[in-house]
Design a protein around this motif. Structure first.
Motif, PDB file in Angstrom:
ATOM      1  N   ALA A  92       0.052 -10.357  -0.958  1.00  0.00           N
ATOM      2  CA  ALA A  92      -1.094 -10.741  -1.783  1.00  0.00           C
ATOM      3  C   ALA A  92      -2.134 -11.413  -0.905  1.00  0.00           C
ATOM      4  CB  ALA A  92      -0.666 -11.669  -2.920  1.00  0.00           C
ATOM      5  N   ALA A  93      -3.407 -11.289  -1.314  1.00  0.00           N
ATOM      6  CA  ALA A  93      -4.487 -11.863  -0.502  1.00  0.00           C
ATOM      7  C   ALA A  93      -5.728 -12.038  -1.362  1.00  0.00           C
ATOM      8  CB  ALA A  93      -4.797 -10.952   0.680  1.00  0.00           C
ATOM      9  N   ARG A  94      -6.619 -12.890  -0.880  1.00  0.00           N
ATOM     10  CA  ARG A  94      -7.962 -12.986  -1.451  1.00  0.00           C
ATOM     11  C   ARG A  94      -8.906 -12.271  -0.494  1.00  0.00           C
ATOM     12  NH1 ARG A  94      -7.594 -16.438  -5.615  1.00  0.00           N
ATOM     13  NH2 ARG A  94      -5.978 -18.056  -5.500  1.00  0.00           N
ATOM     14  N   HIS A  95      -9.480 -11.182  -0.964  1.00  0.00           N
ATOM     15  CA  HIS A  95     -10.337 -10.362  -0.118  1.00  0.00           C
ATOM     16  C   HIS A  95     -11.791 -10.775  -0.288  1.00  0.00           C
ATOM     17  CE1 HIS A  95     -12.364  -6.609   1.299  1.00  0.00           C
ATOM     18  NE2 HIS A  95     -11.367  -6.624   2.162  1.00  0.00           N
ATOM     19  N   TYR A  96     -12.548 -10.713   0.790  1.00  0.00           N
ATOM     20  CA  TYR A  96     -13.920 -11.219   0.739  1.00  0.00           C
ATOM     21  C   TYR A  96     -14.838 -10.377  -0.135  1.00  0.00           C
ATOM     22  CZ  TYR A  96     -15.569  -7.709   4.182  1.00  0.00           C
ATOM     23  OH  TYR A  96     -15.912  -6.544   4.841  1.00  0.00           O
ATOM     24  N   GLU A  97     -14.459  -9.138  -0.428  1.00  0.00           N
ATOM     25  CA  GLU A  97     -15.242  -8.291  -1.338  1.00  0.00           C
ATOM     26  C   GLU A  97     -14.494  -7.959  -2.617  1.00  0.00           C
ATOM     27  OE1 GLU A  97     -18.234  -5.766   1.570  1.00  0.00           O
ATOM     28  OE2 GLU A  97     -16.275  -4.897   1.076  1.00  0.00           O
ATOM     29  N   ASP A  98     -13.210  -7.688  -2.529  1.00  0.00           N
ATOM     30  CA  ASP A  98     -12.431  -7.221  -3.676  1.00  0.00           C
ATOM     31  C   ASP A  98     -11.816  -8.343  -4.498  1.00  0.00           C
ATOM     32  OD1 ASP A  98     -12.990  -4.696  -2.768  1.00  0.00           O
ATOM     33  OD2 ASP A  98     -11.082  -4.455  -1.724  1.00  0.00           O
ATOM     34  N   GLY A  99     -11.891  -9.581  -4.016  1.00  0.00           N
ATOM     35  CA  GLY A  99     -11.278 -10.684  -4.748  1.00  0.00           C
ATOM     36  C   GLY A  99      -9.778 -10.705  -4.564  1.00  0.00           C
ATOM     37  N   PRO A 100      -9.027 -11.286  -5.526  1.00  0.00           N
ATOM     38  CA  PRO A 100      -7.571 -11.361  -5.383  1.00  0.00           C
ATOM     39  C   PRO A 100      -6.925  -9.986  -5.579  1.00  0.00           C
ATOM     40  CG  PRO A 100      -8.263 -12.294  -7.481  1.00  0.00           C
ATOM     41  CD  PRO A 100      -9.512 -12.001  -6.727  1.00  0.00           C
ATOM     42  N   ILE A 101      -6.129  -9.580  -4.595  1.00  0.00           N
ATOM     43  CA  ILE A 101      -5.465  -8.272  -4.625  1.00  0.00           C
ATOM     44  C   ILE A 101      -4.032  -8.450  -4.144  1.00  0.00           C
ATOM     45  CG2 ILE A 101      -7.542  -6.863  -4.340  1.00  0.00           C
ATOM     46  CD1 ILE A 101      -6.970  -6.775  -1.334  1.00  0.00           C
ATOM     47  N   ALA A 102      -3.218  -7.444  -4.421  1.00  0.00           N
ATOM     48  CA  ALA A 102      -1.829  -7.489  -3.968  1.00  0.00           C
ATOM     49  C   ALA A 102      -1.296  -6.077  -3.816  1.00  0.00           C
ATOM     50  CB  ALA A 102      -0.961  -8.267  -4.961  1.00  0.00           C
ATOM     51  N   LEU A 103      -0.335  -5.917  -2.939  1.00  0.00           N
ATOM     52  CA  LEU A 103       0.457  -4.697  -2.878  1.00  0.00           C
ATOM     53  C   LEU A 103       1.752  -4.953  -3.639  1.00  0.00           C
ATOM     54  CD1 LEU A 103       0.059  -3.688   0.887  1.00  0.00           C
ATOM     55  CD2 LEU A 103      -1.093  -2.671  -1.091  1.00  0.00           C
ATOM     56  N   ALA A 104       2.209  -3.934  -4.356  1.00  0.00           N
ATOM     57  CA  ALA A 104       3.448  -4.074  -5.119  1.00  0.00           C
ATOM     58  C   ALA A 104       4.194  -2.752  -5.120  1.00  0.00           C
ATOM     59  CB  ALA A 104       3.161  -4.516  -6.549  1.00  0.00           C
ATOM     60  N   LEU A 105       5.503  -2.841  -5.117  1.00  0.00           N
ATOM     61  CA  LEU A 105       6.354  -1.675  -5.312  1.00  0.00           C
ATOM     62  C   LEU A 105       6.790  -1.642  -6.768  1.00  0.00           C
ATOM     63  CD1 LEU A 105       8.467  -1.736  -2.042  1.00  0.00           C
ATOM     64  CD2 LEU A 105       7.156   0.227  -2.884  1.00  0.00           C
ATOM     65  N   VAL A 106       6.445  -0.547  -7.461  1.00  0.00           N
ATOM     66  CA  VAL A 106       6.780  -0.412  -8.877  1.00  0.00           C
ATOM     67  C   VAL A 106       7.596   0.851  -9.083  1.00  0.00           C
ATOM     68  CG1 VAL A 106       4.673  -1.624  -9.584  1.00  0.00           C
ATOM     69  CG2 VAL A 106       4.669   0.877  -9.455  1.00  0.00           C
ATOM     70  N   ARG A 107       8.267   0.917 -10.221  1.00  0.00           N
ATOM     71  CA  ARG A 107       9.034   2.107 -10.557  1.00  0.00           C
ATOM     72  C   ARG A 107       8.123   3.334 -10.589  1.00  0.00           C
ATOM     73  NH1 ARG A 107      12.187  -0.243 -15.858  1.00  0.00           N
ATOM     74  NH2 ARG A 107      13.382  -1.906 -14.803  1.00  0.00           N
ATOM     75  N   ARG A 108       8.683   4.449 -10.153  1.00  0.00           N
ATOM     76  CA  ARG A 108       7.883   5.673 -10.076  1.00  0.00           C
ATOM     77  C   ARG A 108       7.259   6.049 -11.415  1.00  0.00           C
ATOM     78  NH1 ARG A 108       8.836  11.236 -10.700  1.00  0.00           N
ATOM     79  NH2 ARG A 108      11.025  10.885 -11.208  1.00  0.00           N
ATOM     80  N   GLY A 109       7.994   5.817 -12.515  1.00  0.00           N
ATOM     81  CA  GLY A 109       7.527   6.268 -13.814  1.00  0.00           C
ATOM     82  C   GLY A 109       6.564   5.340 -14.528  1.00  0.00           C
ATOM     83  N   VAL A 110       6.150   4.239 -13.915  1.00  0.00           N
ATOM     84  CA  VAL A 110       5.211   3.335 -14.580  1.00  0.00           C
ATOM     85  C   VAL A 110       3.898   4.076 -14.822  1.00  0.00           C
ATOM     86  CG1 VAL A 110       3.884   1.203 -14.357  1.00  0.00           C
ATOM     87  CG2 VAL A 110       6.243   1.284 -13.563  1.00  0.00           C
ATOM     88  N   PRO A 111       3.418   4.158 -16.082  1.00  0.00           N
ATOM     89  CA  PRO A 111       2.180   4.892 -16.362  1.00  0.00           C
ATOM     90  C   PRO A 111       0.996   4.331 -15.581  1.00  0.00           C
ATOM     91  CG  PRO A 111       3.347   4.380 -18.400  1.00  0.00           C
ATOM     92  CD  PRO A 111       4.039   3.620 -17.314  1.00  0.00           C
TER      93      PRO A 111
END
Length: 362
Positions: free
Chosen positions: A299-318
């Motif tokens: 997770a990070a606070r990006h200077y243009e995009d604001g708060p963002i994060a990478l996450a691993l989720v189940r393949r079937g999540v809509p």
């Protein structure tokens, strides 16, 4: 490496954590300067291993996911060490100078990777060593690091698709298109020079470098590899796996998932509700309604995009699922941007067989 980074303690605004320069009081400004090529980042969370010996490239080729036997001097690539079931154990950025192979690795994983490489030497002419006490890693754009006394220069191939690789994320809409990122190996004393010149040559901390990485959807072993991560799940097939090389540990799983199956999880970028100060931590749970569907990896606070994060989720999540991240201080609403699509994998064109017992007409 932690001791070498201590030279930054007296730089105005500098904050060090676990021996690494994390920021200098203005992480968002540092990101902008780093992205624009007006700052460099001493990467105290990275370190260096070296491999000498005539057999070094064929040896590394036989052990890892990348085709390295014919690696040209100065060519940048990366490798993964997988377990027998195809899960990522270690990753390294790789460049060879014609006499020595340089591996830039996460500092937290360096000892484990070196120990494993040492056990795998057998009678080959190879000599893996820890060079972290005498060398440092500095990151930035190619132009920003060009005047540093580089012993090795690694240019990140991400998000290109390397020879033998396969990209799951759509190339034309990839967040890292045009990304300019290099890491140089320098003598450790170079850090003191950077500290002394910080007023005239801006520095950025690891928080800034990490924010740019997260925004570029760029996986990293120390964050995205949780012990059961497959390369397919984080789109690492594009730069770190050669699908047509010889055998290596974990290859059967890599080929099977890519050709016949689908990775069970997939990497997404989370755009987080920026209305409050909550920022998730790695390991925080991602929920869709009452159901746990994944985990934050970075997770990070990006200077243009604001708060963002990478996450691993189940393949079937809509794709349009309303998500929440459960932090230690409360829940944060999030919307997911797909990095690895739900239909990733199953690339083999398997012919349909006739039913058993069906006979051709006489």
């Amino acid at each position: 490496m932690g001791d070498a980074q201590a030279v930054f303690a007296d730089v105005a605004g500098a904050v060090l954590d676990d021996g690494a320069l994390t920021h200098l009081g203005a992480p968002l400004r540092e990101q902008r300067l780093l992205a624009e090529g007006r700052a460099v980042a001493p990467l105290g969370d990275r370190t260096v291993l070296t491999v000498d010996g005539a057999d070094r490239l064929t040896w590394l080729d036989s052990l890892t996911s990348q085709a390295l036997a014919a690696l040209a001097p100065g060519e940048s690539t990366e490798l993964l060490v997988l377990d027998p079931h195809g899960h990522v154990e270690y990753a390294a950025s790789v460049v060879d100078d014609g006499e020595r192979t340089w591996l830039i690795v996460d500092r937290a994983a360096a000892a484990g990777l070196l120990a494993w490489l040492t056990r795998m030497r057998f009678r080959l002419r190879v000599d893996p060593q820890d060079a972290g006490a005498t060398h440092a890693v500095v990151g930035g754009t190619a132009a920003a690091v060009a005047d540093l006394p580089a012993l090795a220069l690694w240019t990140d191939p991400w998000p290109g698709v390397s020879a033998g690789g396969w990209g799951y994320a759509a190339a034309e809409t990839h967040a890292a298109v045009g990304r300019d990122w290099s890491e140089v190996v320098v003598p450790a004393e170079t850090l003191a020079t950077l500290a002394a010149r910080a007023a005239e040559r801006p520095l950025a901390g690891t928080l800034a470098a990490e924010a740019l990485r997260v925004a570029a959807w760029r996986p990293r072993a120390v964050t995205e590899a949780d012990g059961r991560t497959l390369p397919h799940e984080v789109d690492w097939m594009r730069t770190a796996v050669h699908l047509a090389k010889g055998c290596y540990r974990g290859q059967e799983t890599v080929a099977k998932v890519h050709n016949l199956g689908h990775p069970p999880r997939r990497l997404v970028l989370l755009h987080l509700d920026g209305s409050d100060a909550l920022l998730p931590a790695p390991g925080d749970e991602v929920r869709a309604g009452e159901n746990a569907v994944g985990t934050v990896t970075s997770a990070a606070r990006h200077y243009e995009d604001g708060p963002i994060a990478l996450a691993l989720v189940r393949r079937g999540v809509p794709a349009d699922a309303a998500l929440q991240v459960v932090t230690g201080d409360g829940a944060v609403s999030a919307t997911a941007q797909a990095i690895v699509p739900a239909d990733a994998g199953a690339t083999a064109n398997v012919p349909r067989l006739p039913r058993l017992g069906r006979r051709a007409s006489a």
